[in-house]
Design a protein around this motif. Structure first.
Motif, short mmCIF file in Angstrom:
data_model
loop_
_atom_site.label_atom_id
_atom_site.label_comp_id
_atom_site.label_asym_id
_atom_site.label_seq_id
_atom_site.Cartn_x
_atom_site.Cartn_y
_atom_site.Cartn_z
N ARG A 87 81.98 -34.41 66.65
CA ARG A 87 81.45 -34.37 65.28
C ARG A 87 80.27 -33.42 65.10
NH1 ARG A 87 82.09 -40.47 65.56
NH2 ARG A 87 84.25 -40.75 64.88
N LEU A 90 81.49 -29.79 65.33
CA LEU A 90 82.24 -29.38 64.14
C LEU A 90 81.29 -29.10 62.98
CD1 LEU A 90 85.20 -31.92 64.32
CD2 LEU A 90 85.28 -29.49 64.89
N ARG A 91 80.28 -29.95 62.82
CA ARG A 91 79.29 -29.73 61.75
C ARG A 91 78.56 -28.41 61.95
NH1 ARG A 91 78.52 -35.52 61.96
NH2 ARG A 91 76.86 -35.27 63.49
N VAL A 94 80.83 -25.56 60.84
CA VAL A 94 80.91 -25.48 59.38
C VAL A 94 79.61 -24.91 58.80
CG1 VAL A 94 81.16 -26.80 57.24
CG2 VAL A 94 82.60 -27.33 59.21
N THR A 95 78.48 -25.36 59.31
CA THR A 95 77.20 -24.86 58.83
C THR A 95 77.06 -23.37 59.07
OG1 THR A 95 76.13 -27.00 59.21
CG2 THR A 95 74.70 -25.07 59.09
N PRO A 100 86.15 -24.75 57.17
CA PRO A 100 86.50 -26.06 57.74
C PRO A 100 86.73 -25.99 59.24
CG PRO A 100 88.36 -25.14 56.54
CD PRO A 100 87.19 -24.26 56.24
N TRP A 102 87.97 -28.54 62.73
CA TRP A 102 88.63 -29.81 63.04
C TRP A 102 89.06 -29.88 64.50
CZ3 TRP A 102 90.87 -25.69 60.80
CH2 TRP A 102 92.16 -25.30 61.19
N GLU A 115 89.80 -35.50 63.92
CA GLU A 115 88.41 -35.42 63.45
C GLU A 115 88.27 -34.12 62.69
OE1 GLU A 115 84.77 -36.88 62.63
OE2 GLU A 115 86.18 -37.92 63.94
N GLN A 117 85.62 -31.71 59.75
CA GLN A 117 84.46 -31.51 58.90
C GLN A 117 84.88 -30.52 57.83
OE1 GLN A 117 81.37 -32.96 58.92
NE2 GLN A 117 82.14 -34.33 60.52
N SER A 119 84.77 -28.01 54.38
CA SER A 119 83.89 -27.03 53.75
C SER A 119 84.19 -27.05 52.25
CB SER A 119 84.14 -25.63 54.32
OG SER A 119 85.39 -25.13 53.85
N SER A 122 87.98 -27.43 51.32
CA SER A 122 88.49 -28.43 52.26
C SER A 122 89.93 -28.86 51.99
CB SER A 122 87.58 -29.66 52.26
OG SER A 122 87.52 -30.21 50.95
#
Length: 261
Positions: A87, A90-91, A94-95, A100, A102, A115, A117, A119, A122
């Motif tokens: 998690r 993945l964040r 994305v940041t 996105p 996954w 799982e 995250q 964008s 999405s």
């Protein structure tokens, strides 16, 4: 627009709900009425789910129930060490890229998202928990098969028709094996328009303690936004996959009291 994948998930959910409820194993007519689809559609979808062992006929053949593939997926999706460790990685992806990201595991000839995250775009079908996409024409699917030889691919995909996918998807086992061989040394798969017409998947294999590929970590980028970022995105996805291997092993080691690398 509801995708084939969404309808397949709805159908699987309906079978499970009926099995757990008081109505017993549902038949085609019951499922068609419940989901608002015609029986021909339901029949085709059930055939596809049955091929993946996600559903099967009940003992008397009167209705449908979830199959062994469903429980295998549940076990894979329930890998708390891997999912929890993924998690934050993945964040971070994305940041950094605003696209996105996954995590996928393999279920026979499909890649299952366990799982994700999102964008701001999405709606990308693969970047949603529970999404199932073909292994032969997606970045995560090819990353999950990266260690497979051409013979192993031929055996796994024997019943698969290489139809659909994006305009640059491989169309036979030989082409797929050649692409994987080319990507194997790089450690990351760049699937350019192999699944969607205007999307590039960047996917790296995640290996377990034995060294076998157990998952794939991915980022998807629309072609028009890619620009000169391809090399950097690929490298960042590979680094995140390596970091995930270490974090997952560390979590498992602490839980089981085993030494970690």
């Amino acid at each position: 627009m509801t995708s084939t994948f969404d309808r397949g998930l709805d159908l699987l959910g309906a079978v499970l709900a009926a099995e757990l409820g008081s109505t017993g194993y549902p038949g085609n007519a019951q499922l068609a009425e419940q989901l608002g689809l015609d029986q021909a559609q339901i029949s085709r979808m059930l055939k596809d789910l049955a091929a993946l062992e996600l559903v099967e006929r009940d003992g008397q053949g009167r209705g449908w129930r979830v199959g062994p593939g469903y429980f295998a997926l549940a076990a894979a999706a329930g890998d708390a060490d891997l999912a929890s460790a993924a998690r934050p990685l993945l964040r971070e992806l994305v940041t950094r890229w605003h696209e996105p990201a996954w995590l996928s595991v393999r279920s026979q000839v499909m890649a299952l998202t366990v799982e994700a995250q999102p964008s701001h775009w999405s709606s990308y079908v693969a970047a949603a928990p529970g999404a199932m996409t073909p292994v032969w024409c997606t970045g995560p699917g090819r990353a999950l098969l990266l260690d497979h030889s051409e013979q192993e691919l031929a055996e796994l995909l024997d019943a698969v028709e290489f139809v659909g996918g994006g305009p640059l998807a491989a169309r036979d086992v030989r082409a797929l094996a050649a692409r994987n061989a080319a990507d194997r040394g790089a450690g990351v798969v760049v699937a350019d328009r192999e699944f969607e017409h205007d999307v590039v998947d960047f996917s790296a294999p995640v290996r377990g303690r034995s060294g076998a590929v157990v998952a794939a970590l991915s980022v998807a980028v629309p072609l028009f936004r890619l620009g000169e970022r391809a090399t950097e995105i690929a490298a960042s996805v590979e680094r995140a996959a390596k970091a995930l291997e270490v974090r997952a092993a560390s979590r498992a080691g602490r839980r089981d009291g085993r030494p970690t690398p």
